[in-house]
Design a protein around this motif. Sequence first.
Motif, PDB file in Angstrom:
ATOM      1  N   ARG A  58       0.919  -1.152  -0.114  1.00 51.78           N
ATOM      2  CA  ARG A  58      -0.325   0.139   0.153  1.00 51.78           C
ATOM      3  C   ARG A  58       1.178   1.099   0.567  1.00 51.78           C
ATOM      4  NH1 ARG A  58      -1.487   4.463   2.590  1.00 51.78           N
ATOM      5  NH2 ARG A  58       0.064   3.957   3.988  1.00 51.78           N
ATOM      6  N   ALA A  59       1.762   1.060   0.540  1.00 51.36           N
ATOM      7  CA  ALA A  59       2.826   2.637   0.954  1.00 51.36           C
ATOM      8  C   ALA A  59       3.221   2.814  -0.728  1.00 51.36           C
ATOM      9  CB  ALA A  59       4.227   2.116   2.006  1.00 51.36           C
ATOM     10  N   VAL A  60       3.692   1.286  -1.220  1.00 53.66           N
ATOM     11  CA  VAL A  60       4.789   2.111  -3.044  1.00 53.66           C
ATOM     12  C   VAL A  60       3.019   2.158  -3.617  1.00 53.66           C
ATOM     13  CG1 VAL A  60       5.564   0.347  -4.267  1.00 53.66           C
ATOM     14  CG2 VAL A  60       6.256   0.448  -2.053  1.00 53.66           C
ATOM     15  N   ALA A  61       1.945   1.819  -3.613  1.00 51.30           N
ATOM     16  CA  ALA A  61       0.898   2.240  -4.381  1.00 51.30           C
ATOM     17  C   ALA A  61       1.138   3.524  -4.345  1.00 51.30           C
ATOM     18  CB  ALA A  61       0.126   1.229  -4.252  1.00 51.30           C
ATOM     19  N   ALA A  62       0.886   4.114  -2.975  1.00 54.05           N
ATOM     20  CA  ALA A  62       1.388   5.492  -2.560  1.00 54.05           C
ATOM     21  C   ALA A  62       2.038   6.739  -2.935  1.00 54.05           C
ATOM     22  CB  ALA A  62       0.902   5.347  -0.745  1.00 54.05           C
ATOM     23  N   TYR A  63       3.276   6.147  -3.397  1.00 54.24           N
ATOM     24  CA  TYR A  63       4.313   7.082  -3.485  1.00 54.24           C
ATOM     25  C   TYR A  63       3.878   6.830  -4.858  1.00 54.24           C
ATOM     26  CZ  TYR A  63       8.979   8.379  -4.707  1.00 54.24           C
ATOM     27  OH  TYR A  63       9.844   9.288  -5.166  1.00 54.24           O
TER      28      TYR A  63
END
Length: 211
Positions: A58-63
């Motif tokens: 999720r963090a990678v997608a948000a980045y």
Amino acid sequence: MQDDVRALRAYVAEHLGDELVEWPGGRPGEAEVALVDAVMSIRARYGRPGVAPTGVHRAVAAYRALRGETALDDLRALAHLDPADLARAVGTQRTGGVLKAEAIVRAAEALTAVGVRSADHVDPGDERQKRAYTSVRGLGWVTWEYFGMLLGRPGVKADRWVIAAVANAVGRQVTATETKDVVLATAGEMRQSPTRLEHALWAFERSREVG
């Protein structure tokens, strides 16, 4: 060391079999994404990818959404982000008492200062690069190693599950450094990629704990 290698090979044969699970592939050619992934993975669950990703995914997608670019391989761009803006995107988890978002930006700054701007520049064996990364509060050599692995460099991320695998194999407590050395030596004897062996050990031990 040789006794430990024999013990780990026996452990692999007993619990993992001949066909090791595949390494998912990391973030080749994307230094920004690999750095976000490596830091966000500290004491975190990877979760799942897809349309509703969780955990590190999720963090990678948000980045990716924050950057809005297709090629995310410029650490200078990451170094110029406001840590508060990054934290709003990737979350407010901490490492070493600081926001992981801040550690990510500071690591990008430190790496660009020693000439590391893209995936092609990253060399896990370069002590100058390693010192730049580990100079950031909350970051150590284990995730430096993992950063390189995510970019396709062979390596071993000696996290809690891989340490547990080696400890269970050799029958005693081991350090992260010992774990790395034993896995590297065992992979060499097995003629396996150390990254693939490390991932297979990680997946097995994690499944036993959370299964």
